[in-house]
Design a protein around this motif. Sequence first.
Motif, PDB file in Angstrom:
ATOM      1  N   GLU A  42       0.829  -1.215   0.000  1.00 56.21           N
ATOM      2  CA  GLU A  42       0.000   0.000   0.000  1.00 56.21           C
ATOM      3  C   GLU A  42       0.856   1.255   0.000  1.00 56.21           C
ATOM      4  O   GLU A  42       0.584   2.208  -0.716  1.00 56.21           O
ATOM      5  CB  GLU A  42      -0.950  -0.019   1.202  1.00 56.21           C
ATOM      6  N   SER A  43       1.930   1.249   0.825  1.00 53.67           N
ATOM      7  CA  SER A  43       2.755   2.460   0.950  1.00 53.67           C
ATOM      8  C   SER A  43       4.045   2.400   0.117  1.00 53.67           C
ATOM      9  O   SER A  43       4.685   3.415  -0.087  1.00 53.67           O
ATOM     10  CB  SER A  43       3.126   2.650   2.417  1.00 53.67           C
ATOM     11  N   HIS A  44       4.409   1.192  -0.325  1.00 54.25           N
ATOM     12  CA  HIS A  44       5.698   0.947  -0.999  1.00 54.25           C
ATOM     13  C   HIS A  44       6.896   1.230  -0.096  1.00 54.25           C
ATOM     14  O   HIS A  44       8.022   1.335  -0.564  1.00 54.25           O
ATOM     15  CB  HIS A  44       5.820   1.732  -2.316  1.00 54.25           C
ATOM     16  N   GLU A  45       6.634   1.363   1.219  1.00 49.82           N
ATOM     17  CA  GLU A  45       7.711   1.564   2.190  1.00 49.82           C
ATOM     18  C   GLU A  45       8.326   0.205   2.540  1.00 49.82           C
ATOM     19  O   GLU A  45       7.619  -0.810   2.564  1.00 49.82           O
ATOM     20  CB  GLU A  45       7.144   2.161   3.500  1.00 49.82           C
ATOM     21  N   PRO A  46       9.628   0.193   2.866  1.00 51.59           N
ATOM     22  CA  PRO A  46      10.213  -1.076   3.323  1.00 51.59           C
ATOM     23  C   PRO A  46       9.669  -1.463   4.694  1.00 51.59           C
ATOM     24  O   PRO A  46       9.475  -0.586   5.546  1.00 51.59           O
ATOM     25  CB  PRO A  46      11.715  -0.779   3.391  1.00 51.59           C
ATOM     26  N   TYR A  47       9.382  -2.739   4.873  1.00 44.70           N
ATOM     27  CA  TYR A  47       8.865  -3.266   6.135  1.00 44.70           C
ATOM     28  C   TYR A  47       9.372  -4.688   6.317  1.00 44.70           C
ATOM     29  O   TYR A  47       9.739  -5.325   5.336  1.00 44.70           O
ATOM     30  CB  TYR A  47       7.325  -3.331   6.107  1.00 44.70           C
ATOM     31  N   VAL A  48       9.303  -5.181   7.552  1.00 42.62           N
ATOM     32  CA  VAL A  48       9.560  -6.617   7.700  1.00 42.62           C
ATOM     33  C   VAL A  48       8.316  -7.358   7.220  1.00 42.62           C
ATOM     34  O   VAL A  48       7.196  -6.852   7.337  1.00 42.62           O
ATOM     35  CB  VAL A  48       9.903  -7.029   9.162  1.00 42.62           C
ATOM     36  N   ALA A  49       8.522  -8.535   6.646  1.00 47.80           N
ATOM     37  CA  ALA A  49       7.409  -9.316   6.075  1.00 47.80           C
ATOM     38  C   ALA A  49       6.415  -9.696   7.166  1.00 47.80           C
ATOM     39  O   ALA A  49       6.751  -9.716   8.353  1.00 47.80           O
ATOM     40  CB  ALA A  49       7.962 -10.571   5.402  1.00 47.80           C
ATOM     41  N   THR A  50       5.197 -10.042   6.734  1.00 46.56           N
ATOM     42  CA  THR A  50       4.169 -10.482   7.669  1.00 46.56           C
ATOM     43  C   THR A  50       4.608 -11.777   8.347  1.00 46.56           C
ATOM     44  O   THR A  50       5.141 -12.673   7.680  1.00 46.56           O
ATOM     45  CB  THR A  50       2.854 -10.744   6.903  1.00 46.56           C
ATOM     46  N   VAL A  51       4.411 -11.867   9.663  1.00 42.99           N
ATOM     47  CA  VAL A  51       4.721 -13.119  10.362  1.00 42.99           C
ATOM     48  C   VAL A  51       3.433 -13.919  10.476  1.00 42.99           C
ATOM     49  O   VAL A  51       2.520 -13.541  11.195  1.00 42.99           O
ATOM     50  CB  VAL A  51       5.295 -12.873  11.774  1.00 42.99           C
TER      51      VAL A  51
END
Length: 388
Positions: A326-335
């Motif tokens: 949605e944001s194209h921001e880097p994040y850790v993957a869903t756990v």
Amino acid sequence: MRYLTAGESHGPRLTAIIEGVPAGLSITADDINVDLKRRQGGYGRGARMQIETDQVEITSGVRHGKTTGGPITLHVINKDHQKWLEIMAVEDIDDKLKSKRKITRPRPGHADLVGGMKYRFDDLRNSLERSSARETTMRVAVGALAKRILAELDIDIANHVVVFGGKEIDIPEGLTVADIRQLASQSEVAVVNREREEEIKAYIDQIKKDGDTIGGVVETVVGGVPVGLGSYVQWDKKLDGKLAQAVLSINAFKGVEFGLGFQTGYRKGSQVMDEITWSEQDGYSRRSNNLGGFEGGMTNGQPIVVRGVMKPIPTLYKPLMSVDIESHEPYVATVERSDPTALPAAGVVMESVVATVLATEILEKFSSDNMEELKEAVRRHREYVKNF
Ligand code: EPS
């Protein structure tokens, strides 16, 4: 014989429909439940397997303990569905509720992201639900039925782990298919060398503590296979090719080989081919089985030896970096809930898909209407080959 599976990981139930099973095959729900239980087991399985007690319900194609020749329908209930009634509802639900278990941070190595791009989902749960290895429950159920056909024809099948998370298992020489089945079934990590068991379990514990996952290599062996299944006459009739497709279709599998497989690329021809022998008692045989039971895409009467490699499960408790869609921001993957390893279970799945392909091929070469007719046709063929 052909089949389809259906169902989502957290949907109400999983289903398979199998068509083309000969009439007169004895089958009970328990014959299938034994293998479903095996698939749920093995050291390193996650929390989901504590929730489920997979039991099959047969709703068509079997009457008074015997197949009728009609399509066979199998169901397994997902107990966990009760906690997912709204999230997995068939009917549309409130937008607020929809966002509750929405997945927007794809797990590297899983089908999440590409599935979303391909089918145009804004909630990657739609990819996750069908791509989950939960689906393999039904492939094991179908495989159990296929194994009943093979057993009637004295074809014996077994599976064991040969590399566990990089640890190679030294395999004693001269084991029969029955030995492998018996030894592996007594082991929580599905190895025939029980001396390695504690070391492997401790390694799985460590991997779990680290929030990581491991895969490995599993081997399926099949004894008593009739000569001449499959054919060289057309690319899509080669039975090793069909088996390779089935093995690679198992979730997380990345490679397949027969006999010495990739090792043959390192040897000379004289160190690879299996010399032919003949005796009054047994007819033709081979001095070795480097080719894993196949010549020209056909079974040659030696045991089938097929290996598959499973990558580590991509769902990590110590997740890798990803990007929010949605944001194209880097994040850790869903756990998501996961298992440090499902390798012994994957072996059960591999054995099942191999059994299904073999049973299908046998029904193509021989009679497929009635079990007695089939048994007689296979017996006559074996007799002919023996006297060749
Ligand atoms: C699995 C069911 C899944 C996982 C696992 C194997 O259930 P849940 O997602 O509810 O925990 O335990 O599958 C995966 C990790 C995966 O990535 O597909 C099963 O029935 O074998």
